[in-house]
Design an enzyme around this catalytic site. Structure first.
Site: not given
Length: 233
Positions: A11-14, A89
């Site tokens: 999952r991509h970074g925040k 997404e």
């Protein structure tokens, strides 16, 4: 003899929107400085994992995450990297960019639940979720369930099949929380809805002869390993 084909789905970074509680979907914001640092740790934690190739969705936050990991991981070795729009997404239509409370306030009511917690306790299906998002979307941009299912499955399956027929090995893929959770449900219908995947977490799949096997979900230990490596330097 082929190596096992293993997908490391990250999952991509925040991001800025993650931090202030806004729904991203097909809208986009960059990683925060904290988000970038966590992904640097992830790249360090993965540096002993050999990747044959790397992929991300075509969303900016996913591409930014992939580049940071590859910069920390490479040690001068080039890894082929490609973007694929199919693993982006879900699209939340007119709810994209709004506060999470708007999305998770209206969707349970459409499904006749009191609130988000009530909805999750009753274990709704992803099709019910997709149908409710379409009902809530005033712009008619949200995707029908079957379209989401086809693009997400074909995206990940094509990546896995391509690697298997080219000798197998490890593949790094940066995608998105709901998309990764949805993929898990397509592989194993008994799994609960995993909306709360951590930014930078790794979900690991084995692919063999057209079939996926889930090895781990929402694994954050690589981030911890990278943080330890960083602290020693």
């Amino acid at each position: 003899m082929n190596e096992p084909t293993t997908l490391y789905i990250i999952r991509h970074g925040k991001t800025m929107f993650n931090t202030i509680g806004r729904t991203q979907g097909w809208s986009d914001t960059p990683l925060t400085k904290e988000g970038e640092q966590v992904i640097r740790y992830l790249g360090l934690g993965l540096r002993n994992t050999e990747f044959k190739e790397a992929y991300s969705s075509d969303s900016g936050r996913a591409m930014q995450t992939a580049r940071i990991i590859l910069q920390e991981h490479l040690n001068g070795q080039a890894i082929p990297y490609t973007t694929d729009s199919r693993i982006r997404e879900w699209c939340f239509g007119s709810l994209d960019g709004g506060y999470d409370g708007e999305l998770w306030g209206v969707v349970p009511r459409i499904l006749a639940f009191k609130n988000y917690e009530d909805m999750m306790t009753n274990r709704i299906s992803y099709k019910e979720l997709a149908d409710a998002i379409i009902a809530a979307d005033t712009a008619n941009w949200a995707e029908p369930y079957e379209k989401i299912r086809e693009r997400v499955w074909s995206g990940f399956e094509d990546i896995a099949h391509h690697r298997e027929k080219n000798g197998g090995g490890n593949v790094m893929i940066v995608s998105h929380g709901l998309t990764i959770s949805f993929l898990m449900s397509l592989i194993d219908e008994s799994l609960p809805m995993q909306i709360g995947l951590e930014n930078g977490s790794v979900t690991k799949l084995i692919y063999e002869n057209g079939k996926f096997t889930i090895k781990s979900v929402n694994d954050t230990h690589y981030i911890g390993e990278g943080r330890t490596i960083f602290a020693k330097h």
